[in-house]
Enzyme design. Structure first.
Site, PDB file in Angstrom:
ATOM      1  N   LYS A 128       0.813  -1.212   0.000  1.00  0.00           N
ATOM      2  CA  LYS A 128       0.000   0.000   0.000  1.00  0.00           C
ATOM      3  C   LYS A 128       0.852   1.270   0.000  1.00  0.00           C
ATOM      4  O   LYS A 128       0.582   2.211  -0.744  1.00  0.00           O
ATOM      5  CB  LYS A 128      -0.933  -0.010   1.210  1.00  0.00           C
ATOM      6  CG  LYS A 128      -2.089  -1.008   1.097  1.00  0.00           C
ATOM      7  CD  LYS A 128      -3.008  -0.891   2.293  1.00  0.00           C
ATOM      8  CE  LYS A 128      -4.263  -1.734   2.122  1.00  0.00           C
ATOM      9  NZ  LYS A 128      -3.997  -3.158   2.023  1.00  0.00           N
ATOM     10  N   GLU A 187      -3.501   7.417   7.548  1.00  0.00           N
ATOM     11  CA  GLU A 187      -4.259   8.283   6.650  1.00  0.00           C
ATOM     12  C   GLU A 187      -5.409   8.956   7.381  1.00  0.00           C
ATOM     13  O   GLU A 187      -5.874   8.481   8.432  1.00  0.00           O
ATOM     14  CB  GLU A 187      -4.841   7.468   5.489  1.00  0.00           C
ATOM     15  CG  GLU A 187      -3.809   6.897   4.555  1.00  0.00           C
ATOM     16  CD  GLU A 187      -4.436   6.110   3.433  1.00  0.00           C
ATOM     17  OE1 GLU A 187      -3.772   5.958   2.396  1.00  0.00           O
ATOM     18  OE2 GLU A 187      -5.583   5.639   3.579  1.00  0.00           O
ATOM     19  N   HIS A 200     -15.163  -5.016   6.722  1.00  0.00           N
ATOM     20  CA  HIS A 200     -14.353  -4.533   5.600  1.00  0.00           C
ATOM     21  C   HIS A 200     -14.389  -5.482   4.405  1.00  0.00           C
ATOM     22  O   HIS A 200     -13.531  -5.409   3.531  1.00  0.00           O
ATOM     23  CB  HIS A 200     -12.905  -4.283   6.028  1.00  0.00           C
ATOM     24  CG  HIS A 200     -12.777  -3.308   7.150  1.00  0.00           C
ATOM     25  ND1 HIS A 200     -12.998  -1.956   7.014  1.00  0.00           N
ATOM     26  CD2 HIS A 200     -12.473  -3.489   8.459  1.00  0.00           C
ATOM     27  CE1 HIS A 200     -12.815  -1.346   8.167  1.00  0.00           C
ATOM     28  NE2 HIS A 200     -12.501  -2.258   9.068  1.00  0.00           N
ATOM     29  N   ARG A 252      -6.078  -8.119 -10.598  1.00  0.00           N
ATOM     30  CA  ARG A 252      -6.737  -9.377 -10.965  1.00  0.00           C
ATOM     31  C   ARG A 252      -8.174  -9.084 -11.349  1.00  0.00           C
ATOM     32  O   ARG A 252      -8.637  -7.939 -11.263  1.00  0.00           O
ATOM     33  CB  ARG A 252      -6.723 -10.338  -9.777  1.00  0.00           C
ATOM     34  CG  ARG A 252      -7.324  -9.709  -8.520  1.00  0.00           C
ATOM     35  CD  ARG A 252      -7.464 -10.689  -7.383  1.00  0.00           C
ATOM     36  NE  ARG A 252      -7.719 -10.054  -6.105  1.00  0.00           N
ATOM     37  CZ  ARG A 252      -8.891  -9.586  -5.699  1.00  0.00           C
ATOM     38  NH1 ARG A 252      -9.941  -9.633  -6.494  1.00  0.00           N
ATOM     39  NH2 ARG A 252      -9.030  -9.038  -4.506  1.00  0.00           N
TER      40      ARG A 252
END
Length: 666
Positions: free
Chosen positions: A116, A200, A235, A296
């Site tokens: 990430k 973040e 999530h 993908r």
């Protein structure tokens, strides 16, 4: 084009890839584990190769065995599906080294987007919008705390190598940061072997909107519009739809161009998805920020296929074979609205606890593969198949398409109502509640929708005791009448020359005990009393279903028996009821009192008896825990315990025989 490909996956995605390959006259090779020897995807392919044990680490993650299988069968390319090795750059490179085409992006693109923090640094250089945050390599806790203070709370700590909601913590105030950081790093280490994190800004009322992109080996790129995946639990996505409600054409173009820039930055080839977090600012205004790129095909790709009329697996195969993209951006258009529901073996009312077992019943709505305006089913399971503990809990995906979102919603609810699964707990009824909730129906979407609507999503019982009991009794009477002969002495309609015959039933429903009385009247009519509800009962078989009239209500029900449970499915919902017809025990042979079975999946807490004990009718024999409640199993008659078939602590499936009794000789 390829003559033969190997599909390095299982379940519905392996079946899905095989279907397109068959249409394109490409032969397919399946791989399978011990647990999947009789799986649907094995039969869907032209050849199959066993690659190891049931656990993924012993089979589907053993890429060297998969490459050996491809070479041994003469496959020219490998399609990884999604999950397992689909985003493993080592596997992609190993395929290339072995002279096999990896039907996906180059290893370098997978690597670039795999972490990430690094991917966000790359996106920043490409001009893709990022959530304000810290994506650096330095991981000193004091530095991370300082960066969080600079960003402003609330912040989100995320494992750099993470996914699936693991290694993620929201922090509302500075004094909670260090404790949350330590917890996040521990989970990241356990899950990914890497404790690096990024910090973040935590976006308020976020929506999860992703863009489908495609690239070819000639350097051409397109975006195939967006999907809204905001409805999530832990999530993980529950419902996905395309196009995203409330999306303006200007915003669509901005997000699409940003997604293409992301793909171009890593020289992407094939199908990929660029995921954005979208901040809702009121008056329809939205800001979007890059989250990650999935290198993908996505689970939710069918909704994109539905609104574009395209087969994305065909595009993958053509691009992997070196062909250019079939269409240019200006040739792509959106038609109608599509929604996908993930049907999983899990118990939503118990924190979405995954379930395992055999699909004793698996009945699906009428469906087609690729036709807009209809219902599509993607599944790797059939009736009688087992849901094992080794793999993901998803059983199937239902995809619907309509001219409008409202039409698609109605079609999805009807399709879910016609989905009847018995043998394992599923989220089908929960999905119906979500679809009919105010927030989802009105497209008031964000990632907290499930928590916000919890009062109408969990522990709901749309089918009443009276309806469930009436349906179960009607089903029993239909079965009895099917065994009647032509002579009057074999009739089972309760006729008497004088007086009124009655029959008593007892039930367990929703954790409560209830009783019902069925009266056979002189004119052949039936009267039923269930609790405090009384009225005439009549019914008629309609194919596999029963048309039931009771107490002024009329409804259609499908009833399936599993062990001692009756599972009732109606257009308004489904319910399970434990029904005991007391007359069924009258006249039983003295040799065998019968079986005592688990009324539902659960855990054996204790036995109050042992083999050889004499017991009396009604005496407690065992205690089970299921659905957060304890259930006592009592003796139906006097008898002797022959055998205990489980031990305390054992998990048992619904209908499992717990112990055996024999009657005490007279």
């Amino acid at each position: 084009m390829f003559n033969k490909i190997l599909i390095a996956n299982r379940g519905e995605i392996a079946c899905r890839v095989a279907a397109t390959a068959r249409r394109m006259a490409i032969r397919t090779v399946a791989v399978y584990s011990d647990a999947d020897a009789n799986a649907k995807h094995v039969a869907a392919c032209d050849e199959a190769v066993h690659i190891g044990g049931s656990a993924p680490k012993d089979s589907y993650l053993r890429w060297e065995r998969i490459i050996d299988a491809a070479k041994a069968t003469g496959a020219q390319a490998i399609h990884p599906g999604y999950g397992f090795l689909s985003e493993n750059e080592e596997f992609a490179q190993a395929c290339a080294n072995a002279g096999l085409v990896f039907i996906g992006p180059p290893a370098s693109a997978i690597q670039a987007m795999g972490l990430k923090a690094e991917s966000k640094q790359l996106m920043e250089k490409a001009g893709v919008p990022l959530v304000p945050g810290y994506h650096g390599a330095a991981q000193d806790p004091a530095l991370l705390q300082k960066e969080a203070d600079r960003i402003g709370y609330p912040v989100l700590i995320k494992a750099s190598a993470g996914g699936g909601g693991k290694g993620m913590r929201a922090v509302d105030k500075a004094e909670d940061f260090l404790a949350a950081l330590q917890s996040c790093k521990r989970e990241a280490t356990n899950s990914f072997g890497d404790d690096a994190v990024l910090v973040e800004k935590y976006v308020q009322r976020p929506r999860h909107i992703e863009i489908q992109v495609f690239g070819d080996t000639q350097g051409n790129y397109v975006y195939l519009f967006e999907r809204d995946c905001s409805v999530q639990r832990r999530h993980q996505k529950v419902l996905e739809e395309a196009p995203a409600p409330g999306m303006t054409q200007a915003m669509r173009e901005q997000m699409g161009n940003a997604a293409v820039a992301a793909a171009r930055a890593v020289k992407y080839v094939g199908a990929g998805t660029v995921e954005f977090i979208v901040e809702q600012r009121g008056k329809g205004e939205m800001n979007f920020f890059f989250m990650e790129m999935n290198t993908r095909l996505q689970v939710e790709h069918p909704v994109t296929e539905a609104i574009t009329g395209l087969d994305l697996v065909e595009w993958q195969l053509r691009v992997a074979a070196g062909q250019p993209l079939p269409l240019k951006q200006e040739q792509l258009a959106i038609r109608g609205h599509a929604i996908e529901a993930r049907i999983c073996a899990e118990n939503p009312d118990n924190n979405f606890l995954p379930a395992t077992g055999r699909l004793e019943v698996a009945r699906w709505p009428q469906h087609v593969a690729f036709e807009r305006g209809a219902v599509r089913l993607d599944t790797g399971f059939g009736e009688g198949d087992a849901v094992s503990p080794f793999y993901d809990s998803m059983i199937a995906k239902l995809i619907v398409h309509g001219d409008t979102r409202e039409q698609a919603l109605a079609r999805l609810d009807e399709a879910l109502a016609r989905t009847h699964i018995v043998g394992v707990a599923t989220n089908v009824q929960f999905l119906r509640h979500v679809v009919k909730s105010r927030s989802f129906a009105q497209a008031d979407l964000d990632t907290a929708l499930i928590q916000r609507e919890a009062a109408v999503l969990f522990h709901q019982q749309p089918v009443s005791l009276a309806q469930a009991a009436a349906a179960a009794i009607a089903q029993a009477l239909v079965a009895e009448r099917a065994g009647e002969g032509r002579d009057p002495f074999s009739r089972r309609d309760g006729w008497r020359s004088h007086g009124v015959a009655s029959r008593r039933f007892e039930f367990e429903f929703g954790g409560e005990h209830a009783a019902a009385t069925l009266a056979y009247l002189h004119d052949g009519a039936l009267a039923l009393t269930v609790g405090n509800v009384s009225g005439a009962l009549s019914f008629e078989r309609q194919g596999e279903a029963i048309d039931v009239h009771f107490a002024g209500e009329r409804f259609t029900a499908s009833v399936y028996a599993s062990g001692e449970m009756d599972h009732v499915f109606t257009p308004r919902g489904a319910a399970s009821i434990l029904a005991l017809d007391l007359l069924a025990h009258a006249g039983e042979g003295a040799a065998d009192v019968g079986r005592l079975t688990a009324p539902m999946p659960g855990k054996v807490i204790s036995f109050a008896v042992k083999a050889g004990d004499k017991v009396s009718k009604g005496q407690p024999l065992a205690v089970m825990e299921a659905m957060k409640m304890e259930h006592t199993i009592a003796a139906p008659a006097d008898g002797t315990v022959q055998e205990l078939l489980y031990a305390p602590g054992d998990q048992v499936a619904e209908g499992a025989e717990l112990l055996r009794l024999s009657a005490i000789p007279a």
